[in-house]
Design a protein around this motif. Structure first.
Motif, PDB file in Angstrom:
ATOM      1  N   THR A  83     -30.990 133.341  81.611  1.00 16.30           N
ATOM      2  CA  THR A  83     -29.785 134.183  81.905  1.00 16.30           C
ATOM      3  C   THR A  83     -29.104 133.939  83.267  1.00 16.30           C
ATOM      4  OG1 THR A  83     -31.326 135.817  83.144  1.00 16.30           O
ATOM      5  CG2 THR A  83     -31.253 135.998  80.798  1.00 16.30           C
ATOM      6  N   GLN A  84     -29.512 133.255  84.200  1.00 15.09           N
ATOM      7  CA  GLN A  84     -29.063 133.029  85.489  1.00 15.09           C
ATOM      8  C   GLN A  84     -28.734 131.431  85.255  1.00 15.09           C
ATOM      9  OE1 GLN A  84     -28.616 135.411  87.495  1.00 15.09           O
ATOM     10  NE2 GLN A  84     -29.710 136.556  85.883  1.00 15.09           N
TER      11      GLN A  84
ATOM     12  N   ARG B 260     -37.232 120.046  83.276  1.00 13.27           N
ATOM     13  CA  ARG B 260     -38.338 119.955  82.428  1.00 13.27           C
ATOM     14  C   ARG B 260     -39.620 120.862  82.750  1.00 13.27           C
ATOM     15  NH1 ARG B 260     -40.815 114.315  79.720  1.00 13.27           N
ATOM     16  NH2 ARG B 260     -42.380 115.248  78.538  1.00 13.27           N
ATOM     17  N   PRO B 261     -39.958 120.913  84.166  1.00 11.03           N
ATOM     18  CA  PRO B 261     -41.323 121.578  84.546  1.00 11.03           C
ATOM     19  C   PRO B 261     -41.153 123.079  84.138  1.00 11.03           C
ATOM     20  CG  PRO B 261     -40.896 120.058  86.326  1.00 11.03           C
ATOM     21  CD  PRO B 261     -39.476 119.947  85.192  1.00 11.03           C
ATOM     22  N   ILE B 262     -40.124 123.664  84.178  1.00 13.15           N
ATOM     23  CA  ILE B 262     -39.853 125.018  83.976  1.00 13.15           C
ATOM     24  C   ILE B 262     -40.061 125.273  82.438  1.00 13.15           C
ATOM     25  CG2 ILE B 262     -38.141 126.848  83.923  1.00 13.15           C
ATOM     26  CD1 ILE B 262     -37.044 125.683  86.518  1.00 13.15           C
ATOM     27  N   LEU B 263     -39.278 124.373  81.833  1.00 12.07           N
ATOM     28  CA  LEU B 263     -39.449 124.432  80.343  1.00 12.07           C
ATOM     29  C   LEU B 263     -40.752 124.232  79.673  1.00 12.07           C
ATOM     30  CD1 LEU B 263     -36.257 122.206  79.417  1.00 12.07           C
ATOM     31  CD2 LEU B 263     -36.365 124.607  79.340  1.00 12.07           C
ATOM     32  N   GLU B 264     -41.599 123.607  80.362  1.00  9.15           N
ATOM     33  CA  GLU B 264     -42.869 123.455  80.020  1.00  9.15           C
ATOM     34  C   GLU B 264     -43.872 124.306  80.476  1.00  9.15           C
ATOM     35  OE1 GLU B 264     -43.656 119.246  80.347  1.00  9.15           O
ATOM     36  OE2 GLU B 264     -42.279 118.826  78.637  1.00  9.15           O
ATOM     37  N   GLY B 265     -43.566 125.228  81.192  1.00 11.47           N
ATOM     38  CA  GLY B 265     -44.422 126.411  81.908  1.00 11.47           C
ATOM     39  C   GLY B 265     -45.025 126.058  82.969  1.00 11.47           C
ATOM     40  N   LYS B 266     -44.726 124.760  83.618  1.00  7.87           N
ATOM     41  CA  LYS B 266     -45.650 124.127  84.624  1.00  7.87           C
ATOM     42  C   LYS B 266     -45.268 125.167  85.815  1.00  7.87           C
ATOM     43  CE  LYS B 266     -46.323 119.848  82.267  1.00  7.87           C
ATOM     44  NZ  LYS B 266     -45.866 118.589  82.438  1.00  7.87           N
TER      45      LYS B 266
ATOM     46  N   SER C  24     -35.317 134.407  86.019  1.00  7.92           N
ATOM     47  CA  SER C  24     -35.532 134.100  87.355  1.00  7.92           C
ATOM     48  C   SER C  24     -34.830 132.935  87.886  1.00  7.92           C
ATOM     49  CB  SER C  24     -37.191 134.365  87.462  1.00  7.92           C
ATOM     50  OG  SER C  24     -37.766 133.273  86.799  1.00  7.92           O
ATOM     51  N   HIS C  25     -35.131 131.791  87.273  1.00  9.11           N
ATOM     52  CA  HIS C  25     -34.538 130.526  87.771  1.00  9.11           C
ATOM     53  C   HIS C  25     -33.396 130.360  87.693  1.00  9.11           C
ATOM     54  CE1 HIS C  25     -38.808 129.577  86.754  1.00  9.11           C
ATOM     55  NE2 HIS C  25     -38.851 128.782  87.847  1.00  9.11           N
TER      56      HIS C  25
ATOM     57  N   GLU D 178     -17.769 125.518  92.220  1.00  8.24           N
ATOM     58  CA  GLU D 178     -16.256 125.290  92.618  1.00  8.24           C
ATOM     59  C   GLU D 178     -15.357 125.550  91.841  1.00  8.24           C
ATOM     60  OE1 GLU D 178     -17.019 121.275  94.147  1.00  8.24           O
ATOM     61  OE2 GLU D 178     -16.534 120.263  92.107  1.00  8.24           O
ATOM     62  N   VAL D 179     -14.177 125.938  92.252  1.00  8.10           N
ATOM     63  CA  VAL D 179     -13.000 126.371  91.412  1.00  8.10           C
ATOM     64  C   VAL D 179     -11.644 126.130  91.879  1.00  8.10           C
ATOM     65  CG1 VAL D 179     -12.755 128.456  92.250  1.00  8.10           C
ATOM     66  CG2 VAL D 179     -12.141 128.119  89.685  1.00  8.10           C
ATOM     67  N   GLY D 180     -10.599 125.790  91.135  1.00  7.05           N
ATOM     68  CA  GLY D 180      -9.413 125.787  91.693  1.00  7.05           C
ATOM     69  C   GLY D 180      -8.989 124.819  92.323  1.00  7.05           C
ATOM     70  N   SER D 181      -9.032 123.396  91.956  1.00  3.20           N
ATOM     71  CA  SER D 181      -8.678 122.175  92.751  1.00  3.20           C
ATOM     72  C   SER D 181      -9.199 122.076  94.142  1.00  3.20           C
ATOM     73  CB  SER D 181      -7.094 122.204  92.978  1.00  3.20           C
ATOM     74  OG  SER D 181      -6.321 122.104  91.683  1.00  3.20           O
ATOM     75  N   ASN D 182     -10.493 122.346  94.283  1.00  4.13           N
ATOM     76  CA  ASN D 182     -11.069 122.348  95.447  1.00  4.13           C
ATOM     77  C   ASN D 182     -11.112 123.409  96.380  1.00  4.13           C
ATOM     78  OD1 ASN D 182     -13.455 120.692  95.715  1.00  4.13           O
ATOM     79  ND2 ASN D 182     -12.518 119.361  97.083  1.00  4.13           N
ATOM     80  N   LYS D 183     -10.432 124.623  95.925  1.00  6.33           N
ATOM     81  CA  LYS D 183     -10.072 125.637  96.879  1.00  6.33           C
ATOM     82  C   LYS D 183     -11.025 126.827  97.218  1.00  6.33           C
ATOM     83  CE  LYS D 183      -5.066 124.793  96.214  1.00  6.33           C
ATOM     84  NZ  LYS D 183      -3.639 125.557  95.707  1.00  6.33           N
ATOM     85  N   GLY D 184     -11.972 126.460  96.048  1.00 11.96           N
ATOM     86  CA  GLY D 184     -13.044 127.822  96.192  1.00 11.96           C
ATOM     87  C   GLY D 184     -14.292 127.419  95.981  1.00 11.96           C
ATOM     88  N   ARG D 185     -15.278 128.020  96.599  1.00 10.64           N
ATOM     89  CA  ARG D 185     -16.610 127.931  96.296  1.00 10.64           C
ATOM     90  C   ARG D 185     -17.494 129.198  96.228  1.00 10.64           C
ATOM     91  NH1 ARG D 185     -15.210 123.526  95.779  1.00 10.64           N
ATOM     92  NH2 ARG D 185     -16.119 121.708  96.381  1.00 10.64           N
ATOM     93  N   MET D 186     -18.470 128.976  95.413  1.00 11.31           N
ATOM     94  CA  MET D 186     -19.373 130.201  95.206  1.00 11.31           C
ATOM     95  C   MET D 186     -20.894 129.825  95.562  1.00 11.31           C
ATOM     96  SD  MET D 186     -20.468 132.009  91.730  1.00 11.31           S
ATOM     97  CE  MET D 186     -21.945 130.749  91.457  1.00 11.31           C
ATOM     98  N   VAL D 187     -21.851 130.433  96.072  1.00 13.12           N
ATOM     99  CA  VAL D 187     -23.021 130.187  96.382  1.00 13.12           C
ATOM    100  C   VAL D 187     -23.763 131.415  95.940  1.00 13.12           C
ATOM    101  CG1 VAL D 187     -24.846 129.912  98.124  1.00 13.12           C
ATOM    102  CG2 VAL D 187     -22.679 128.916  98.757  1.00 13.12           C
ATOM    103  N   ARG D 188     -24.743 131.212  94.848  1.00 17.14           N
ATOM    104  CA  ARG D 188     -25.453 132.131  93.979  1.00 17.14           C
ATOM    105  C   ARG D 188     -26.823 131.881  94.526  1.00 17.14           C
ATOM    106  NH1 ARG D 188     -28.362 135.781  92.173  1.00 17.14           N
ATOM    107  NH2 ARG D 188     -27.779 136.724  90.054  1.00 17.14           N
ATOM    108  N   THR D 189     -27.458 132.925  95.333  1.00 23.03           N
ATOM    109  CA  THR D 189     -29.041 132.831  95.704  1.00 23.03           C
ATOM    110  C   THR D 189     -29.512 133.508  94.690  1.00 23.03           C
ATOM    111  OG1 THR D 189     -28.493 134.313  97.493  1.00 23.03           O
ATOM    112  CG2 THR D 189     -28.540 131.806  98.149  1.00 23.03           C
ATOM    113  N   LYS D 190     -30.913 133.907  94.943  1.00 21.16           N
ATOM    114  CA  LYS D 190     -31.755 134.605  94.164  1.00 21.16           C
ATOM    115  C   LYS D 190     -31.352 136.183  94.261  1.00 21.16           C
ATOM    116  CE  LYS D 190     -34.920 131.922  93.227  1.00 21.16           C
ATOM    117  NZ  LYS D 190     -35.419 131.429  91.772  1.00 21.16           N
ATOM    118  N   GLN D 191     -30.669 136.581  95.144  1.00 25.84           N
ATOM    119  CA  GLN D 191     -30.179 137.994  95.387  1.00 25.84           C
ATOM    120  C   GLN D 191     -28.648 138.326  95.642  1.00 25.84           C
ATOM    121  OE1 GLN D 191     -32.446 140.541  98.113  1.00 25.84           O
ATOM    122  NE2 GLN D 191     -31.149 142.452  97.795  1.00 25.84           N
ATOM    123  N   TYR D 192     -28.011 137.260  96.122  1.00 27.24           N
ATOM    124  CA  TYR D 192     -26.486 137.352  96.531  1.00 27.24           C
ATOM    125  C   TYR D 192     -25.826 136.404  95.909  1.00 27.24           C
ATOM    126  CZ  TYR D 192     -28.481 140.912 100.173  1.00 27.24           C
ATOM    127  OH  TYR D 192     -29.344 141.570 100.742  1.00 27.24           O
TER     128      TYR D 192
END
Length: 471
Positions: free
Chosen positions: A84-85, A375-381, A345-346, A392-406
């Motif tokens: 989902t993430q 693969r380790p996540i897929l195999e439940g390790k 979660s991942h 990144e988006v728009g001819s290098n004009k924008g960036r998004m950082v997605r962390t666990k919460q923000y």
């Protein structure tokens, strides 16, 4: 006392027969994940990579969407681990695809806008597997690097070019080409086949044909079938100018002119495009089962980017809001990957597809991979996963950082930044970037982005190589 009969496991032949009511009887919970003790040398005999175009992540009935009938994708989801993430590395067709097929960012691949080829010194998936494995590399459908439909894709044998630029015309041809290949392929030879569909991208054509709101529903019998508008349809108007420009330039006659009923008609129409592509995916999955390849095939399903779908009063793609930036990502391999697991979660992204496939077939990855094998996540390790993903988006004009919460968003030449608490505001409606209590959080995300940027080897043809740097 009657002896209980063991529940029958739904097989690939049966899934296509499932109706909406029958599908609801299948287990739809999150199964407890167990470790699959696969040998380090075990690898899938075959790989099937299915890609859709412009598919919003929440458009599968088995995932909770009430407005769509998707028996094929429902079945596949229940045979898979789904995330989902999961994020596109760039929510635009060609840039996103360049990352899926190279494991490098679109700015490194030299594909900052649509219709650009991958730079020659970075191998694509077909070239790398052709060099490092004995898999037969087969491609059907949309490529878009640079041309959408071409007979010449480096490293791949092209069995279908997609014919034209509309999914309702070419997706059936694509699925039938894949079906024919599977039915006639020798079971003794390994293959990696890409089935790349155009739908639900045809919603772009629908938007062109329905730009003007007629003031009344075109088909009155749909009045009680129209989906409700999303909770974040009304949004914070205090956005970065780059976002406002994207919305206004793309659809000047939509924003402020469409009534709510027309917006809802657009949603209803989009779900019908999802059903078109679901039927074509079903054809391939049925052919895979009938061919005898099913138990030996690793299936990966994803999309290049999402669709605005009325969230933030947006349509189409190319923004950093989740509706555009998130994509489905499923992995299925009978007996090797747990079934019917939803990983919430991942953090994963399109950059991870190529290194994961390399891991499964036991080959090294090309140099400078930005993605990582999941693969380790897929195999439940036990696997820590990553702390963040960058889009990144728009001819290098924008960036998004997605962390666990923000989620942190910044644009070139923009003083306004955006920060959303994704745990309490998943609709991204409350910008926290200017609140003093979040100053350290903003600073930390700026640092993450700066460190990420420092590692990139941006292609020479890409403008604004330092667009996201902050002084």
């Amino acid at each position: 006392m009657n002896k209980q009969t063991k529940p029958k496991r739904i097989n690939r032949r049966d899934f296509i027969k499932l109706s909406g009511s029958a599908a609801a009887l299948l287990a739809d919970g999150v199964l407890s994940r167990k470790v699959f003790a696969a040998s380090p040398k075990s690898k899938p005999k075959n790989i099937l990579l299915i890609i859709t175009d412009q598919q919003h992540i929440d458009t599968i009935a088995a995932g909770g969407c009430r407005h769509v009938h998707t028996p094929a994708l429902d079945w596949l989801k229940r045979q898979s681990i789904s995330f989902t993430q999961s994020y596109s590395s760039n929510p635009l067709c060609s840039p996103a695809r360049s990352s899926i097929f190279t494991g490098r960012t679109s700015s490194e691949a030299g594909v900052h806008v649509n219709g650009r080829p991958i730079r020659r010194d970075i191998p694509n998936l077909g070239q790398w597997f052709y060099q490092e494995t004995d898999y037969e590399m087969v491609y059907a459908g949309k490529w878009h690097l640079p041309r959408s439909f071409t007979k010449n894709i480096p490293g791949f044998k092209v069995i279908n070019t997609g014919i034209g630029g509309l999914g309702y015309l070419c997706d059936t041809v694509t699925s039938r080409a894949c079906e024919a290949f599977l039915r006639n392929h020798s079971i003794s030879r390994s293959f990696l086949m890409v089935a790349s569909f155009l739908q639900p991208h045809d919603i772009c054509e629908w938007l062109r044909l329905n730009t003007n709101d007629p003031g009344q529903l075109r088909y009155e019998e749909l009045a009680d079938k129209l989906p409700e508008l999303p909770d974040n349809f009304q949004f914070d108007r205090n956005e970065p100018q780059a976002v406002k420009n994207t919305r206004q330039a793309r659809d000047p006659f939509i924003n402020g002119y469409w009534g709510k009923q027309h917006w809802r008609y657009y949603l209803w129409s989009y779900y019908r495009h999802i059903e078109f592509v679901d039927a074509e995916i079903g054809r391939i999955l049925q052919a895979l089962e009938n061919s005898g390849h099913a138990k030996d095939t690793l299936i990966v399903f994803t999309s290049d980017h999402g669709e605005g779908l009325a969230h933030h009063q947006m349509v189409r793609k190319n923004t950093l809001y989740d509706e555009s930036a998130k994509v489905s990502l499923f992995f299925s391999w009978p007996g090797h990957i747990p079934e019917n697991v939803t990983d919430r979660s991942h953090l994963v992204c399109g950059l991870d597809v190529m290194p994961t496939l390399c891991d499964y077939v036991g080959i090294k990855t090309p140099k400078m991979m930005r993605g990582r094998s999941i693969r380790p996540i897929l195999e439940g390790k036990s696997a820590p996963g990553r702390d963040f993903v960058v889009t990144e988006v728009g001819s290098n004009k924008g960036r998004m950082v997605r962390t666990k919460q923000y989620k942190y968003i910044t644009y070139k030449d923009e003083l306004m930044e955006q920060l959303f608490d994704m745990k309490t505001d998943s609709g991204e409606t409350r910008n926290l970037a200017t609140a003093s209590k979040y100053a350290s959080t903003v600073a930390e995300h700026r640092r993450i982005l700066k460190d990420w940027e420092a590692r990139l080897q941006v292609a020479p043809n890409v403008p604004n190589p330092d667009a996201w740097r902050k002084a």
